[in-house]
Design an enzyme around this catalytic site. Structure first.
Site, PDB file in Angstrom:
ATOM      1  CB  VAL A  79     -17.956   5.365 -23.952  1.00 16.58           C
ATOM      2  CG1 VAL A  79     -19.342   5.001 -23.415  1.00 16.58           C
ATOM      3  CG2 VAL A  79     -17.106   5.994 -22.859  1.00 16.58           C
ATOM      4  CB  THR A 113     -22.585  -6.456 -22.971  1.00 12.62           C
ATOM      5  OG1 THR A 113     -21.955  -5.714 -24.000  1.00 12.62           O
ATOM      6  CG2 THR A 113     -23.009  -5.515 -21.864  1.00 12.62           C
ATOM      7  CB  THR A 162     -24.865  -8.076 -26.003  1.00 15.79           C
ATOM      8  OG1 THR A 162     -23.495  -8.525 -26.079  1.00 15.79           O
ATOM      9  CG2 THR A 162     -25.746  -9.141 -26.628  1.00 15.79           C
ATOM     10  N   GLY A 163     -23.114  -6.523 -28.226  1.00 17.68           N
ATOM     11  CA  GLY A 163     -22.439  -6.595 -29.522  1.00 17.68           C
ATOM     12  C   GLY A 163     -21.460  -5.455 -29.680  1.00 17.68           C
TER      13      GLY A 163
END
Length: 289
Positions: free
Chosen positions: A202, A173, A223-224
């Protein structure tokens, strides 16, 4: 005394540090936005839009192709301490999902998804855009060649295009957190999705408290692998630690420790006095404080 400004940007957990110049450029644009009189949210959005345009990050123009080899679904989010909150999920055929999320923040809603999000973007003047990069096409070809090891995707296939016609795991991201000189905080994030994934998947990026959070004590972006991040409400959990007085340099590594080593995860945050980054994978980043 006015608080000093702070800008922290990341390019995704698991992304090459060779792309750090893109984060540096994004942070510089955020600072320029603040110097022109923009607020913290303007700056965070400017940073993320820059990384969406870069092409090397899994966001915007660099987004991954879905399993059918033709669909790109993107998520984005914005939030600040002035009460603005906007997200899009599974939006398609736009160049800058973060700008659409910013527009949602000025609408009666906080989250728009799928076709509705795309129509909202068109009505807002965002022209159709779908130009997968050569990197995305090459990654998709490698992924399809490896799908024999993931039979569940063939069993659960939900695309219009047949699996046989579709010609590395992506979970990164991009994100930015900003503390303005007025002491207000903002966060913006964007992702080009995860591969492999089913249509309509999602992750954490547009889910408040999971991929992002901003409050009176700071702003956090994660993020991840979203399927793991949402189970910990990671961004809000870390924010609560910061609000309770945990030094920000300790709160972020504590958040990373919630996950098994094999789960890619990263965090950035700004607080009233501090700023920090942490990750268990290579993660390009930039800070201006």
């Amino acid at each position: 005394m006015p608080a000093p400004t702070a800008i922290v940007v990341h390019g995704g957990a698991g992304t090459s540090r060779d792309h750090e110049d893109g984060c540096t450029r994004a942070a510089g644009l955020a600072l320029a936005t603040l110097r022109r009189g923009g607020d913290a949210l303007d700056a965070a959005v400017a940073a993320v839009a820059s990384m969406e345009d870069d092409g090397r990050f899994n966001a915007g123009t660099g987004s991954v192709l879905c399993l059918d080899g033709q669909t790109i679904e993107m998520d984005a989010s914005v939030m600040d301490t002035h009460g603005r909150l906007g997200c899009v999920a599974c939006v398609t055929q736009v160049k800058n999902p973060v700008l659409v999320a910013r527009a949602v923040a000025d609408s009666p809603h906080w989250l728009l998804a799928g076709e509705g999000a795309t129509r909202f973007a068109r009505n807002g003047g965002h022209p159709p855009f779908c130009q997968p990069t050569d990197k995305a096409r090459a990654a998709h070809a490698r992924l399809i060649a490896q799908l024999g090891d993931r039979p569940q995707f063939a069993r659960l296939w939900n695309y219009e295009r047949a699996l046989e016609e579709s010609g590395e795991r992506a979970c990164d991201t991009v994100g930015a957190v900003v503390r303005g000189a007025d002491g207000h905080f903002a966060v913006a994030s964007s992702t080009g999705g995860s591969a492999p994934s089913l249509l309509g998947r999602v992750g954490d990026t547009p889910i408040i408290g999971s991929g992002f959070y901003a409050g009176s004590d700071g702003a956090v972006a994660a993020t991840g692998i979203g399927e793991h991040i949402v189970r910990h409400l990671l961004a809000y959990t870390v924010y609560q630690w910061i609000a309770a007085g945990t030094p920000i340099e300790q709160a972020l590594p504590r958040g990373i420790e919630l996950f098994a080593p094999e789960v890619a995860v990263g965090l950035i945050a700004v607080g009233k006095t501090g700023h920090a980054t942490a990750s268990n994978r290579p993660m390009p980043r930039a800070m201006i404080c």
